[in-house]
Design an enzyme around this catalytic site. Structure first.
Site, short mmCIF file in Angstrom:
data_model
loop_
_atom_site.label_atom_id
_atom_site.label_comp_id
_atom_site.label_asym_id
_atom_site.label_seq_id
_atom_site.Cartn_x
_atom_site.Cartn_y
_atom_site.Cartn_z
CB CYS A 78 19.96 41.29 41.27
SG CYS A 78 20.91 40.18 40.25
CG HIS A 84 24.59 35.35 41.91
ND1 HIS A 84 24.46 36.73 41.93
CD2 HIS A 84 25.13 35.03 43.12
CE1 HIS A 84 24.90 37.21 43.09
NE2 HIS A 84 25.32 36.19 43.82
N1 GLY Z 1 27.33 43.90 42.57
C1 GLY Z 1 26.54 42.80 42.96
C2 GLY Z 1 27.34 41.75 43.61
O1 GLY Z 1 28.47 41.54 43.23
O2 GLY Z 1 26.89 41.11 44.52
#
Ligand code: GLY
Length: 257
Positions: free
Chosen positions: A252, A165
């Protein structure tokens, strides 16, 4: 930097180890993950936010990574459409928690996909990552909504990088100051921001989170920790080993607004 009043987290569930991951760090220990999550919650409370703790959703092993499900600002709430099909069902219950705080909810619609981990708010500007989770359509939908809200946006394509991300490699510390993992500066124009570079061997630490007077920081990255302390930041260091095994970072684990 806006003061955060609230945060929403979701406790890891019994199926946590079945989530998506590319990390080669072994299977997470659920008890240890729960302990680390409790410490994370305590840190948020210490930062002065009112915390909502959602129950696990065992059918969604990645649902503790709640940041991916919504983009929350002082001006609007936007539910996402996560790029991983196994995660798309996480959004409904988050919507129910978020709607208690906002008069209206907007949404990213298919064929757009968007993960909150690809979105970095820096004051009145949002950096929007196009990744293997967030597609161009989702990025544009978000840019359009945020533009209507009076925010500016820029889109950064990270698909050629090793980042899952955008926020795996960037964080905003307030005061026009960005944390960037080394090499990130080639992906976009960060003119107007002071940048602090995190060396590659401490890359995971780039996903730090400024929450009011504190910066939450993953444990085990002494060079970056020292740098932040030297700059005068109050840091709260948190053990993240079990979440790192599942490709998750500090940001997250919460929605902050
Ligand atoms: N384990 C977090 C994701 O891959 O979205």
């Amino acid at each position: 930097m806006n003061r955060f009043q609230h945060a929403i987290v979701r406790t890891p569930g019994a199926s946590f180890a079945n989530g998506l991951t590319t990390a080669d760090l072994g299977k997470p220990d659920l008890d240890l993950a729960l302990e680390q999550h409790q410490a994370y919650c305590a840190a948020l409370v210490k930062c002065g936010v009112a915390l909502t703790i959602m129950d696990p959703e065992p059918q969604y092993p990645d649902s503790t990574f709640i940041e991916d499900t919504a983009i929350l600002s002082s001006r609007s709430a936007i539910l996402t459409h996560p790029g991983a099909p196994s995660r798309q069902g996480e959004v409904a219950s988050v919507g129910q928690a978020v709607e208690k705080h906002y008069s209206a909810l907007q949404a990213i619609r298919p064929p757009g996909t968007l993960d909150g981990g690809d979105i970095c708010q820096a004051g009145d500007h949002f950096f929007i990552g196009i990744s293997h989770r967030t597609n161009a359509e989702g990025a544009q939908q978000l840019a359009d909504i945020l533009g209507t809200d009076g925010f500016t946006t820029s889109i950064i394509d990270i698909r050629g990088s090793e980042l899952l991300h955008l926020k795996s490699g960037i964080a905003y510390l307030g005061d026009e100051r960005l944390v960037l993992v080394d090499g990130m500066e080639t992906l976009a124009d960060f003119t107007g921001f002071e940048t602090i570079t995190v060396e590659k061997d401490e890359q995971y630490a780039a996903n730090c989170v400024r929450v009011n007077e504190n910066v939450l920081l993953a444990a085990g990255f002494p060079k970056f920790a020292t740098r932040l302390s030297t700059m005068g930041y109050h840091t709260i260091t948190l053990e993240m080993s079990e979440f790192q095994k599942m490709d998750g970072g500090l940001s997250c684990l919460s929605l902050r607004f």
